[in-house]
Design a protein around this motif. Structure first.
Motif, PDB file in Angstrom:
ATOM      1  N   MET A   1       0.826  -1.135  -0.012  1.00 19.38           N
ATOM      2  CA  MET A   1      -0.072  -0.078  -0.161  1.00 19.38           C
ATOM      3  C   MET A   1       0.961   1.009  -0.060  1.00 19.38           C
ATOM      4  SD  MET A   1      -2.921  -1.069   2.745  1.00 19.38           S
ATOM      5  CE  MET A   1      -3.934  -2.344   2.420  1.00 19.38           C
ATOM      6  N   MET A   2       0.597   2.171  -0.697  1.00 19.87           N
ATOM      7  CA  MET A   2       1.315   3.283  -1.083  1.00 19.87           C
ATOM      8  C   MET A   2       0.422   4.474  -0.448  1.00 19.87           C
ATOM      9  SD  MET A   2       3.223   5.127  -4.291  1.00 19.87           S
ATOM     10  CE  MET A   2       3.019   3.711  -4.954  1.00 19.87           C
TER      11      MET A   2
ATOM     12  N   TRP B   1     -10.198   2.999  -2.983  1.00 22.52           N
ATOM     13  CA  TRP B   1      -9.369   4.296  -2.713  1.00 22.52           C
ATOM     14  C   TRP B   1     -10.019   4.822  -1.570  1.00 22.52           C
ATOM     15  CZ3 TRP B   1     -11.672   9.028  -2.239  1.00 22.52           C
ATOM     16  CH2 TRP B   1     -10.609  10.066  -2.220  1.00 22.52           C
TER      17      TRP B   1
ATOM     18  N   LEU C   1       0.209   8.517  -0.778  1.00 29.05           N
ATOM     19  CA  LEU C   1       0.492   9.586  -1.693  1.00 29.05           C
ATOM     20  C   LEU C   1       0.127  10.862  -0.943  1.00 29.05           C
ATOM     21  CD1 LEU C   1      -0.840   8.037  -4.903  1.00 29.05           C
ATOM     22  CD2 LEU C   1       1.286   8.005  -3.968  1.00 29.05           C
TER      23      LEU C   1
ATOM     24  N   TRP D   1      -4.954   7.157  -0.555  1.00 30.21           N
ATOM     25  CA  TRP D   1      -4.212   5.819  -0.790  1.00 30.21           C
ATOM     26  C   TRP D   1      -5.052   5.215  -2.025  1.00 30.21           C
ATOM     27  CZ3 TRP D   1      -7.122   1.132  -0.699  1.00 30.21           C
ATOM     28  CH2 TRP D   1      -6.456   0.086  -0.652  1.00 30.21           C
ATOM     29  N   LEU D   2      -4.405   4.480  -2.889  1.00 31.29           N
ATOM     30  CA  LEU D   2      -5.044   3.859  -3.938  1.00 31.29           C
ATOM     31  C   LEU D   2      -4.610   2.329  -4.110  1.00 31.29           C
ATOM     32  CD1 LEU D   2      -6.739   4.022  -6.751  1.00 31.29           C
ATOM     33  CD2 LEU D   2      -4.474   4.260  -7.856  1.00 31.29           C
ATOM     34  N   LYS D   3      -5.549   1.418  -4.132  1.00 34.09           N
ATOM     35  CA  LYS D   3      -5.283  -0.097  -4.225  1.00 34.09           C
ATOM     36  C   LYS D   3      -4.310  -0.367  -5.345  1.00 34.09           C
ATOM     37  CE  LYS D   3      -7.703  -4.406  -4.103  1.00 34.09           C
ATOM     38  NZ  LYS D   3      -8.975  -5.229  -4.349  1.00 34.09           N
ATOM     39  N   PRO D   4      -3.139  -1.107  -5.057  1.00 38.00           N
ATOM     40  CA  PRO D   4      -2.300  -1.192  -6.115  1.00 38.00           C
ATOM     41  C   PRO D   4      -2.786  -2.291  -7.189  1.00 38.00           C
ATOM     42  CG  PRO D   4      -1.615  -2.410  -4.195  1.00 38.00           C
ATOM     43  CD  PRO D   4      -2.842  -1.720  -3.710  1.00 38.00           C
ATOM     44  N   ASN D   5      -2.160  -2.156  -8.276  1.00 30.86           N
ATOM     45  CA  ASN D   5      -2.644  -3.217  -9.363  1.00 30.86           C
ATOM     46  C   ASN D   5      -4.147  -3.224  -9.873  1.00 30.86           C
ATOM     47  OD1 ASN D   5       0.264  -3.986  -9.040  1.00 30.86           O
ATOM     48  ND2 ASN D   5      -0.568  -5.554  -7.305  1.00 30.86           N
ATOM     49  N   LEU D   6      -4.468  -1.952  -9.912  1.00 31.41           N
ATOM     50  CA  LEU D   6      -5.736  -1.861 -10.605  1.00 31.41           C
ATOM     51  C   LEU D   6      -5.903  -1.532 -12.026  1.00 31.41           C
ATOM     52  CD1 LEU D   6      -7.865   0.361  -7.675  1.00 31.41           C
ATOM     53  CD2 LEU D   6      -7.970  -2.130  -8.316  1.00 31.41           C
ATOM     54  N   GLU D   7      -6.796  -1.857 -12.608  1.00 25.07           N
ATOM     55  CA  GLU D   7      -6.889  -1.305 -14.072  1.00 25.07           C
ATOM     56  C   GLU D   7      -7.785  -0.245 -13.983  1.00 25.07           C
ATOM     57  OE1 GLU D   7      -8.447  -4.268 -16.478  1.00 25.07           O
ATOM     58  OE2 GLU D   7      -6.948  -5.900 -15.996  1.00 25.07           O
TER      59      GLU D   7
END
Length: 202
Positions: A1-2, A168, A4, A17-23
Motif C-alpha cells: 500500500m502506498m 481508494w 501518496l 491511498w489507492l489500491k495497487p495493481n488496479l486497471e
C-alpha cells in the motif's frame, strides 16, 4: 500500500491511498453517494453536491444514501449487512462514502507548523469513518479554521470482501470557509475533480 501525499496552493486531497495493481480508470453504471452524518443538512449538501459534480463528468446514474436508506446513516447505527444488502438490491456497482471528520484551528501567525488529519477508526473489520459531530457547525466564522473531510470508494461490481472492495480513500481539508457546510461544497468539487484528474474514474 502506498500513501501518496500531495501539496497544493488551493484545496486538494491532502492524503490519499489507492489500491495497487488496479486497471484504471474505473467505470460504474450506477454509483451511490452516501454521507455519514447525524446533521441532515450537512448530509444533504455533501450528497447533492458530489452527485452534481459526478453528473458534470457524465455520470448519469447517481443514487443517494438519503434515498436508499429509510433511516439516516450515522456511525452510531452503521449496519454493514443492511447497507450491503440495500446496495445490492438497487444494483449499485460503485459506492463512495464521505464523512466530516472535524475542524482544526490553525493560528494565523504560524506558517511553519504542520498539522495532521484525524485518523480512521475500524468497526467490526470495516474501515469506518470517524464522524466528529459539531453541535452547531454554522457558528464558526474563524477565517483560519480548517474543516477535514474523508472519502472511501468501493468497487461493488463483483462479490468480494470489504477489504478487497475498497479501492481508494482520501482526506482533504478546506480552509477559511464561513461554515462547515460551505466547506462541504468546496470539498465536493475537490473530491470529484481528483477522482477524474487522477483517472481513477471515467
Amino acid at each position: 500500500m502506498m500513501l501518496l501525499l500531495m501539496m497544493s496552493c488551493g484545496p486538494s486531497m491532502t492524503s490519499n491511498w489507492l489500491k495497487p495493481n488496479l486497471e484504471l480508470p474505473k467505470y460504474y453504471g450506477r454509483i451511490a453517494v452516501i454521507a455519514v452524518s447525524s446533521d441532515l443538512e450537512l448530509k444533504e449538501i455533501l450528497e447533492k453536491h458530489i452527485g452534481q459534480k459526478f453528473e458534470k463528468h457524465g455520470m448519469d446514474n447517481v443514487v443517494y444514501g438519503s434515498e436508499l436508506f429509510k433511516e439516516n446513516i450515522t456511525q452510531g447505527n452503521w449496519d454493514e449487512g443492511y447497507i450491503t444488502k440495500t446496495l445490492n438490491q438497487n444494483r449499485v456497482d460503485g459506492a463512495i462514502i464521505v464523512s466530516y471528520l472535524g475542524d482544526l484551528d490553525v493560528p494565523e501567525y504560524s506558517t511553519e507548523v504542520l498539522y495532521g488529519a484525524p485518523a480512521n477508526q475500524r468497526l467490526e473489520q470495516h474501515v469506518n469513518l470517524r464522524n466528529t459531530e459539531v453541535p452547531a457547525p454554522d457558528y464558526y466564522t474563524s477565517g483560519n479554521k480548517k474543516y477535514w473531510f474523508e472519502a472511501f470508494l468501493y468497487d461493488l461490481s463483483s462479490m468480494q470482501s470489504k477489504e478487497e472492495a475498497l479501492i481508494w480513500k482520501g482526506q482533504s481539508s478546506v480552509s477559511s470557509p464561513s461554515s462547515v457546510k460551505k466547506g462541504a461544497k468546496r470539498f465536493s468539487k475537490v473530491l470529484v475533480d481528483h477522482l477524474y484528474k487522477k483517472e481513477i474514474l471515467k
